[in-house]
Scaffold this motif. Sequence first.
Motif, PDB file in Angstrom:
ATOM      1  N   TRP A 200       0.827  -1.205   0.000  1.00 31.07           N
ATOM      2  CA  TRP A 200       0.000   0.000   0.000  1.00 31.07           C
ATOM      3  C   TRP A 200       0.859   1.252   0.000  1.00 31.07           C
ATOM      4  O   TRP A 200       0.542   2.223  -0.690  1.00 31.07           O
ATOM      5  CB  TRP A 200      -0.932   0.007   1.206  1.00 31.07           C
TER       6      TRP A 200
ATOM      7  N   LEU B 191       2.188   1.718  -3.512  1.00 30.59           N
ATOM      8  CA  LEU B 191       1.132   2.181  -4.402  1.00 30.59           C
ATOM      9  C   LEU B 191       0.868   3.672  -4.201  1.00 30.59           C
ATOM     10  O   LEU B 191       0.702   4.414  -5.171  1.00 30.59           O
ATOM     11  CB  LEU B 191      -0.144   1.374  -4.165  1.00 30.59           C
TER      12      LEU B 191
ATOM     13  N   ARG C  43       1.237   6.514  -7.112  1.00 32.11           N
ATOM     14  CA  ARG C  43       0.109   7.384  -7.467  1.00 32.11           C
ATOM     15  C   ARG C  43       0.458   8.855  -7.283  1.00 32.11           C
ATOM     16  O   ARG C  43       0.067   9.695  -8.084  1.00 32.11           O
ATOM     17  CB  ARG C  43      -1.109   7.025  -6.634  1.00 32.11           C
TER      18      ARG C  43
ATOM     19  N   LYS D  52       0.882   1.384 -15.625  1.00 32.46           N
ATOM     20  CA  LYS D  52       0.380   0.469 -16.649  1.00 32.46           C
ATOM     21  C   LYS D  52       0.557  -0.973 -16.195  1.00 32.46           C
ATOM     22  O   LYS D  52       1.355  -1.267 -15.316  1.00 32.46           O
ATOM     23  CB  LYS D  52       1.113   0.701 -17.960  1.00 32.46           C
ATOM     24  N   HIS D  53      -0.220  -1.879 -16.799  1.00 35.42           N
ATOM     25  CA  HIS D  53      -0.126  -3.296 -16.491  1.00 35.42           C
ATOM     26  C   HIS D  53      -0.192  -4.106 -17.773  1.00 35.42           C
ATOM     27  O   HIS D  53      -0.611  -3.609 -18.821  1.00 35.42           O
ATOM     28  CB  HIS D  53      -1.250  -3.721 -15.532  1.00 35.42           C
TER      29      HIS D  53
ATOM     30  N   LEU E  65      -4.447  -8.408 -15.669  1.00 36.64           N
ATOM     31  CA  LEU E  65      -5.055  -8.224 -14.355  1.00 36.64           C
ATOM     32  C   LEU E  65      -5.486  -9.569 -13.793  1.00 36.64           C
ATOM     33  O   LEU E  65      -5.905 -10.461 -14.536  1.00 36.64           O
ATOM     34  CB  LEU E  65      -6.288  -7.322 -14.445  1.00 36.64           C
TER      35      LEU E  65
ATOM     36  N   TRP F 200      -9.081 -10.278  -9.185  1.00 40.16           N
ATOM     37  CA  TRP F 200      -9.369  -9.283  -8.150  1.00 40.16           C
ATOM     38  C   TRP F 200      -9.048  -7.869  -8.621  1.00 40.16           C
ATOM     39  O   TRP F 200      -9.213  -6.918  -7.876  1.00 40.16           O
ATOM     40  CB  TRP F 200      -8.571  -9.582  -6.882  1.00 40.16           C
ATOM     41  N   GLY F 201      -8.525  -7.715  -9.851  1.00 39.41           N
ATOM     42  CA  GLY F 201      -8.213  -6.393 -10.382  1.00 39.41           C
ATOM     43  C   GLY F 201      -6.812  -5.910 -10.092  1.00 39.41           C
ATOM     44  O   GLY F 201      -6.489  -4.755 -10.340  1.00 39.41           O
ATOM     45  N   ASP F 202      -5.958  -6.771  -9.565  1.00 39.80           N
ATOM     46  CA  ASP F 202      -4.566  -6.410  -9.299  1.00 39.80           C
ATOM     47  C   ASP F 202      -3.719  -6.704 -10.534  1.00 39.80           C
ATOM     48  O   ASP F 202      -4.060  -7.579 -11.327  1.00 39.80           O
ATOM     49  CB  ASP F 202      -4.013  -7.222  -8.129  1.00 39.80           C
TER      50      ASP F 202
ATOM     51  N   TRP G 229      -3.552   1.409 -15.708  1.00 39.03           N
ATOM     52  CA  TRP G 229      -4.143   0.757 -14.551  1.00 39.03           C
ATOM     53  C   TRP G 229      -4.758   1.787 -13.643  1.00 39.03           C
ATOM     54  O   TRP G 229      -4.083   2.683 -13.153  1.00 39.03           O
ATOM     55  CB  TRP G 229      -3.054  -0.034 -13.807  1.00 39.03           C
ATOM     56  N   ARG G 230      -6.059   1.695 -13.424  1.00 37.94           N
ATOM     57  CA  ARG G 230      -6.866   2.575 -12.562  1.00 37.94           C
ATOM     58  C   ARG G 230      -6.435   4.008 -12.685  1.00 37.94           C
ATOM     59  O   ARG G 230      -5.935   4.698 -11.914  1.00 37.94           O
ATOM     60  CB  ARG G 230      -6.782   2.136 -11.125  1.00 37.94           C
TER      61      ARG G 230
END
Length: 55
Positions: free
Chosen positions: A15, A18, A22, A29-30, A33, A36-38, A54-55
């Motif tokens: 966390w 992350l 952010r 970028k990813h 996925l 679970w969206g990770d 990514w998000r």
Amino acid sequence: MPFEARRGLAGASSWATLDILRDSGKPMKHLSLTKWGDPGRPQMLGYATPRVLWR
């Protein structure tokens, strides 16, 4: 499965990392996925796999 259980012992540092990414203002970028969206692990992807925001 609870979100914390998926993170294991590295949850707190994940966390924090992350938040740092952010706050940098750069796009994350990813390549894939998880359900679970990770971001997923890139071990079986081809070289031409596009990176997606990514998000």
